[in-house]
Scaffold this motif. Structure first.
Motif, PDB file in Angstrom:
ATOM      1  N   VAL A 164       0.880  -1.216   0.055  1.00 55.24           N
ATOM      2  CA  VAL A 164      -0.065  -0.096  -0.083  1.00 55.24           C
ATOM      3  C   VAL A 164       0.888   1.190  -0.087  1.00 55.24           C
ATOM      4  N   ASN A 251     -10.426   1.503   2.584  1.00 52.88           N
ATOM      5  CA  ASN A 251     -11.012   1.231   1.384  1.00 52.88           C
ATOM      6  C   ASN A 251     -11.721   2.470   0.859  1.00 52.88           C
ATOM      7  N   ARG A 252     -12.298   3.188   1.858  1.00 52.18           N
ATOM      8  CA  ARG A 252     -13.184   4.375   1.455  1.00 52.18           C
ATOM      9  C   ARG A 252     -12.198   5.506   0.847  1.00 52.18           C
ATOM     10  N   ALA A 254      -9.245   4.991  -0.705  1.00 51.84           N
ATOM     11  CA  ALA A 254      -8.686   4.523  -1.849  1.00 51.84           C
ATOM     12  C   ALA A 254      -9.850   4.771  -2.950  1.00 51.84           C
ATOM     13  N   ASN A 255     -11.224   4.456  -2.943  1.00 51.73           N
ATOM     14  CA  ASN A 255     -12.380   4.809  -3.605  1.00 51.73           C
ATOM     15  C   ASN A 255     -12.492   6.012  -4.038  1.00 51.73           C
ATOM     16  N   GLY A 258      -9.531   6.934  -6.184  1.00 51.25           N
ATOM     17  CA  GLY A 258      -9.935   6.361  -7.850  1.00 51.25           C
ATOM     18  C   GLY A 258     -11.022   7.292  -8.413  1.00 51.25           C
ATOM     19  N   VAL A 270      -4.435   2.663  -7.825  1.00 52.48           N
ATOM     20  CA  VAL A 270      -5.488   2.457  -6.820  1.00 52.48           C
ATOM     21  C   VAL A 270      -5.993   1.182  -6.882  1.00 52.48           C
ATOM     22  N   VAL A 271      -6.380   0.605  -8.157  1.00 50.86           N
ATOM     23  CA  VAL A 271      -6.942  -1.052  -8.037  1.00 50.86           C
ATOM     24  C   VAL A 271      -5.979  -1.747  -7.310  1.00 50.86           C
ATOM     25  N   LYS A 274      -6.606  -1.034  -3.617  1.00 54.46           N
ATOM     26  CA  LYS A 274      -7.664  -1.737  -3.135  1.00 54.46           C
ATOM     27  C   LYS A 274      -7.800  -3.359  -2.991  1.00 54.46           C
ATOM     28  N   VAL A 277      -5.906  -3.735   0.207  1.00 57.35           N
ATOM     29  CA  VAL A 277      -6.594  -3.501   1.508  1.00 57.35           C
ATOM     30  C   VAL A 277      -7.618  -4.523   1.420  1.00 57.35           C
ATOM     31  N   GLU A 278      -8.200  -5.232   0.580  1.00 55.78           N
ATOM     32  CA  GLU A 278      -9.139  -6.480   0.549  1.00 55.78           C
ATOM     33  C   GLU A 278      -8.516  -7.431   1.259  1.00 55.78           C
TER      34      GLU A 278
END
Length: 288
Positions: A164, A251-252, A254-255, A258, A270-271, A274, A277-278
């Motif tokens: 990350v 995650n928020r 990163a969204n 993006g 960014v993908v 994410k 992060v998942e």
């Protein structure tokens, strides 16, 4: 130290004519749930099990199973009723002497007599003490196993946090070039409108558009969350819920990055973030 919620442990206790085996299993659970599985007649152990589990564990579903089996005629669990044996021997001799019977009882005949050989049993209090000690030993082994698994989880989490942070560094390195290109394209597209639109109003709209594409705050917050995850991992203990919350926040951010980014390279990074992060979130769900 962080601990996993998934582990297995086993211990045994000698109850004389029986052998007792404890099997403890824990899996993920939002809270602590204790499920004793005890044979009939051993329900009195349940309060000890629950109390010790609450003292030792914070989260996870614990299945505590007690299995009993015969010791298979272990000689150590048999004893001779000496009084009965002596009485039978004396009666045999008296029978020979007074009645003229063929002979005294042989050893084999004596041992076959009902009640001469008896099974040594423990009193209820001693049996319960041994079972409790065996359960405590299994519980300690379970905690150690959860600790070893937690150490492995911590290593996996740190590796993904490295990923990350590397992604954030790539985005920050790319941003100046992206911003310059974005402004140039915007200026070209709006140049022909300057004569038909109020220049001051146009400048305001340009500033707002640039601000909407700015991701500095999101990058800073994502970096802060990443550093906080590292701190929580170092702190250890029952940190699973805290980590789960931090993963949601990561995650928020990163969204948002993006959705704001007009650059393909940044969007791809960014993908990647994410995905990491998942993976962090999935691993954190295993932590107590």
């Amino acid at each position: 130290m962080i601990r996993s919620m998934t582990a297995f442990a086993r211990s045994e206790a000698d109850l004389g004519p029986q052998q007792a085996v404890w099997e403890l299993r824990t899996v993920n659970h939002r809270y602590l749930e204790v499920n004793p599985r005890l044979p009939e007649g051993y329900r009195g152990l349940e309060s000890h099990l629950r109390e010790r589990a609450r003292e030792t564990l914070q989260r996870g579903k614990l299945d505590a199973t007690l299995r009993l089996s015969d010791n298979g005629g272990d000689g150590g669990s048999l004893r001779l009723d000496h009084d009965l044996a002596r009485s039978l021997v004396d009666l045999g001799r008296e029978s020979v002497r007074e009645l003229g019977t063929p002979g005294e009882l042989s050893t084999a005949e004596l041992l076959k007599w009902p009640g001469v050989v008896v099974t040594a049993t423990l009193d209820a209090g001693e049996a319960q003490r041994r079972l409790q000690e065996a359960f405590d030993a299994a519980l300690q082994e379970l905690v150690e196993a959860r600790g070893r698994e937690g150490q492995a989880l911590g290593t996996a989490l740190e590796e993904r946090l490295d990923g990350v942070e590397a992604g954030l560094a790539r985005i920050k390195e790319r941003l100046p070039e992206v911003r310059e290109a974005f402004r140039n394209r915007l200026e070209e597209r709006l140049g022909e409108l300057r004569e038909r639109v109020d220049p001051d109003r146009l400048e305001q709209e340009v500033v707002l558009l640039v601000q909407r594409a700015d991701v500095d705050e999101e990058l800073d917050r994502l970096a802060t969350h990443t550093a906080e995850v590292r701190r929580v991992l170092r702190e250890g203990g029952a940190v699973g819920r805290r980590l789960d919350f931090l993963m949601q926040e990561m995650n928020r951010e990163a969204n948002t990055i993006g959705s704001k980014s007009p650059d393909t390279a940044i969007s791809q990074t960014v993908v990647d973030i994410k995905v990491l992060v998942e993976q962090l979130r999935e691993q954190a769900q295993n932590i107590e």
